[in-house]
Scaffold this active site. Structure first.
Site, short mmCIF file in Angstrom:
data_model
loop_
_atom_site.label_atom_id
_atom_site.label_comp_id
_atom_site.label_asym_id
_atom_site.label_seq_id
_atom_site.Cartn_x
_atom_site.Cartn_y
_atom_site.Cartn_z
N ASP A 389 0.85 -1.20 0.00
CA ASP A 389 0.00 0.00 0.00
C ASP A 389 0.88 1.25 0.00
OD1 ASP A 389 -2.34 1.43 0.13
OD2 ASP A 389 -2.40 1.43 2.32
N GLU A 392 2.64 4.66 -4.18
CA GLU A 392 2.64 5.56 -5.37
C GLU A 392 3.97 6.27 -5.53
OE1 GLU A 392 0.22 5.58 -2.98
OE2 GLU A 392 -1.07 4.26 -4.14
N ASP A 476 -9.06 3.79 -2.29
CA ASP A 476 -10.03 4.22 -1.28
C ASP A 476 -11.32 4.75 -1.88
OD1 ASP A 476 -8.01 3.49 0.40
OD2 ASP A 476 -7.34 5.53 0.83
C1 GLC Z 1 -4.67 3.47 2.70
C2 GLC Z 1 -5.21 2.25 1.96
C3 GLC Z 1 -6.29 1.61 2.79
C4 GLC Z 1 -5.73 1.25 4.16
C5 GLC Z 1 -5.17 2.48 4.85
C6 GLC Z 1 -4.48 2.15 6.15
O1 GLC Z 1 -5.65 4.46 2.77
O2 GLC Z 1 -5.67 2.57 0.69
O3 GLC Z 1 -6.79 0.48 2.12
O4 GLC Z 1 -6.73 0.68 4.94
O5 GLC Z 1 -4.23 3.11 4.00
O6 GLC Z 1 -3.46 1.25 5.98
#
Ligand code: GLC
Length: 779
Positions: A389, A392, A476
């Site tokens: 995650d 980017e 998200d």
């Molecule tokens: C980011 C991710 C989400 C995750 C959050 C906390 O917003 O896209 O899926 O739950 O981080 O890790």
């Protein structure tokens, strides 16, 4: 730059399909990789094209063997292959490419170089549709949009017009008069494609990189184009079977006891589920590769316990590490110089979940090796897959002092440095590939650490080529009806960008979901290639039973439908890995020249056989459905409709309008609690025939889930044929390849014919293979 292609100097190598046109300051080189793939490279004089992160060298090294130079004189060069014709006008410096039957892919393209930007411009005829371009909001057809290619943590509640998203794939699929072709702009730098927004009749692509490399995929069908593009950038590896099951996540399940309770919830409610995801809070203070001793004191025991209930565990990993000299991973990275640097060579420190943060430099293979090896801590505990995650990459405002402003979605400064000290690489150049290389580091090392299992990596950021290592999700989303609707064109676009398996946060991430919205998200999600329910911290709980009855039962029914479809999904995932085809397809995939379906992006095909038209509106009592040409069986009542056209069907909360293409054979299993459940019922071959017809053929794939299943022969390929001759329908099934034993206690056939017919079983099927079943079918 802006130089000429000096026609006189154009050189053609007789035995190599490469034509180079040197200009005053730049060269343009045409290379036929295959008879249907042409690479066009605009490079500064004497320079080779930049390093590609997306394309693997062996794919690029291919050369076409069947081509002919038809004309090579003062005015033009014309090269023909069985799939395309390339014509270059020497005077105007423009070139055109046509498909084999002379249908133009484009005419009169202009390629312009400058030190700051390289530009490709081509005319767009009326009616031409442009799809793909990675993860995008809005309509599936990108005509009229101006798109930035830059991986970005999208603002919460993104909308139809939001530009850059998490996954940036500079691959455009063109549909023109029923013919399909593809353009892959292999630039890692920030780039913009103006698809007829500023100048309606033109597509302009401008990259800030020093050169421009474009691959033309000659099509002429969607199947061809996706096959050609993924022969350049690679294909999704075989996914573990459990990844096709339903997955449950939340930011965060904060303790082992909470995870146990979630697992128990699924099993007590009898709701199928294959995996539970652990978000940030399993870690010790957001430190990657650690377990919170207090909240997850015995990860091995917990994971073992879940496994006995058929549940796997997937853990999140972020690329930023906490600045903490007592944290061994940080310490080691500092000692080895593995983190991204400022332009003056000092360490770059920013902000993310752990507070002050440094970022691993995935541009370096040694860093990838080091990073990959860290996963041992998780795999030793029994973790089944890794969710990457914020890659980017993105900073986050957590723990930053008030005077430091980190707006949502902020990345790293463009001048930060990657690479070895003697080979620095700016973040501006590497940014879009950061997520890809993190995925590579993760995938390759999961493979090394656990060679007998298929790695599973879920990624938020992606670019061309990421499909070789990870599957993406849409990031998200909001718990809103708008975002429910967006999920269809978004995932269709992702699929047409070479990433065949993706999904959205079922239920929506931000904001509180509602009972009805959760039901509709679950009904849609159950037909997406990847199906995971996930929600943000502090929002309304949205596990499928969160709202009680009737919602729990309706969600269960939706998820069970997915498990019944598992044999079909396994076959589609295998096809995706083999050929690059998306599992989920727009309606025009089947009928690219049918105007009725061309702009339909609130429905989708799963494979070629199922048309899914989920209910997307609050309080709906009916749903308009667009049907492609052919006959379509409504699975809810067996009614057969003739397409192309639009129909309206009544819906209730439990209704998911799904139609099966006449001429399809869909293998269904019985519902199960998880994908490892030994099946107790035969595999049912649902055969849909609308009228007497010659033989139809379907292929069904199964394997033992081993990474080498194909090489070891531990797979099975079944061929099923059906024909309707006179008043007899005969269905025949046999194993054509592989030595995996049938995992079901036999096979059986259910025949679906229009309600005006009556079908009666006339043979005595034994259930074992080969299977031959006959029906007498009368009006
Ligand atoms: C980011 C991710 C989400 C995750 C959050 C906390 O917003 O896209 O899926 O739950 O981080 O890790």
């Amino acid at each position: 730059m802006g130089g000429d292609f000096l026609s006189k100097d154009a050189t053609a190598t007789v035995d190599e399909p490469v034509w180079r046109f040197p200009g005053q300051q730049e060269s343009i080189t045409f290379t036929l990789l295959a008879d249907n793939i042409l690479r066009i490279a605009l490079t500064p004089h004497g320079a080779l094209p930049h390093r590609s992160w997306a394309v693997e060298p062996q794919s690029d090294a291919r050369r076409a063997s069947t081509f002919a130079v038809e004309q090579d004189d003062e005015t033009s060069l014309v090269v023909r292959t069985p799939a395309l014709t390339l014509s270059i006008e020497r005077r105007t410096r423009m070139f055109s490419i046509a498909q084999a039957d002379e249908a133009p892919i484009f005419t009169q393209v202009q390629l312009r170089g400058a030190s700051e930007a390289q530009r490709w411009q081509m005319p767009l005829a009326d009616g031409v549709h442009i799809f793909g371009a990675g993860e995008r909001t809005g309509r599936l057809n990108k005509r009229g949009r101006r798109l930035t290619f830059w991986t970005k943590d999208a603002l919460p509640h993104f909308n139809e017009q939001t530009d850059a998203m998490y996954q940036s794939v500079p691959f455009l699929v063109q549909l023109a008069q029923g013919r399909v072709s593809g353009f892959f702009f292999d630039s890692n730098w920030c780039a913009i494609a103006d698809i007829g927004q500023q100048e309606p009749g033109f597509l302009t692509y401008v990259t800030s990189g020093p050169d421009l490399v474009v691959y033309i995929c000659a099509g002429p069908t969607f199947v061809d184009v996706l096959g050609q593009y993924t022969s350049i950038t690679g294909r999704m590896p075989p996914q573990p079977r459990w990844a096709l099951g339903y997955q449950q996540s939340r930011w965060s399940y904060t303790s082992a006891d909470e995870v146990r309770a979630i697992a128990a919830g699924f099993r007590q409610q009898g709701i199928p589920c294959d995996a539970i995801y652990l978000d940030l809070d399993y870690m010790e203070g957001f430190r990657d590769f650690t377990w919170s001793r207090e909240r997850f004191p015995d990860p091995v025991g917990l994971i073992q316990e879940l496994r006995e209930q058929g549940l796997r565990v997937v853990t999140i990993i972020d690329p930023g590490l906490k600045v903490d000299p007592d944290y061994p991973v940080y310490r080691e990275g500092i000692e080895q110089g593995y983190f991204i640097r400022n332009v003056d060579g000092t360490l770059f420190e920013g902000w993310a979940w752990p507070g002050k943060t440094v970022w691993a430099d995935f541009a370096r293979v040694d860093v990838q090796d080091w990073w990959g090896a860290q996963h041992r801590v998780l795999l030793d505990a029994g973790v089944a897959g890794i969710w990457i995650d914020m890659n980017e990459p993105t900073q986050a405002n957590m723990g930053a002092p008030p005077e430091i402003d980190i707006p949502h979605g902020m990345s790293l400064p463009l001048d930060t440095q990657h690479g070895r000290l003697d080979e620095p690489l700016s973040h501006g150049e590497f940014h879009n590939a950061y997520g890809l290389e993190m995925a590579r580091a993760t995938y390759v090392h999961l493979q090394q650490l656990r060679p007998d299992e298929r790695p599973f990596v879920l990624t938020r950021a992606a670019t061309a080529g990421s499909q070789r290592y990870a599957i993406p999700w849409n990031g998200d989303t909001t718990s809103s009806w708008d975002h429910l609707r967006l999920a269809i064109p978004m995932n269709l676009g992702v699929g047409l960008s070479g990433m065949p398996m993706s999904g959205c946060d079922v239920g929506g991430f931000w904001n509180d979901t509602t009972p009805e919205l959760l039901v509709r998200f679950t009904q849609l999600g159950a037909f997406l290639p990847f199906c995971r329910n996930h929600s943000a911290i502090g929002t309304q709980r949205q596990e499928p039973w969160s709202f009680g009855e009737p919602y729990t039962s309706i969600c269960r029914e939706a998820i069970e439908r997915r498990y019944r479809l598992l044999p079909y999904l396994v076959s589609l995932a295998h096809e995706a890995a083999k050929t690059g085809l998306p599992m989920m397809r727009p309606l025009c995939w089947l009928a690219p020249d049918e105007p009725t379906v061309l702009d339909c992006d609130d429905e989708f095909l799963l494979g070629n056989d199922l048309l899914v038209a989920p209910v997307l509106a609050e309080g709906a009592t009916e749903r308009q459905v667009t049907l492609p040409p052919g006959a379509w069986f409504d699975v809810t009542n067996g009614v057969v409709y003739d397409g192309p056209g639009k129909i309206t069907v009544p819906v209730q909360l439990e209704t998911v309008p799904v139609f099966v293409r006449a001429g399809a054979i869909v293998p269904l299993a019985s519902a199960a609690q998880h994908t490892d459940t030994p099946p107790l019922e035969p595999l049912t071959l649902h055969t849909y025939l609308a009228q007497p017809s010659p033989r139809i053929i379907a292929s069904i794939w199964d394997d033992d889930d081993h990474p080498q299943a194909e090489g070891r022969g531990t797979f099975a390929e079944y061929q099923v044929t059906a024909s309707w001759d006179g008043d007899t329908v005969t269905v025949h099934a046999e194993q054509r390849d592989g030595h995996l034993a049938l995992r079901y206690p036999g096979m059986r056939v259910t025949l679906h014919v229009p309600p005006s017919y009556h079908a009666e079983l006339i043979s005595e099927p034994m259930g074992s293979l080969p299977l031959m079943v006959s029906f007498l079918v009368r009006k």
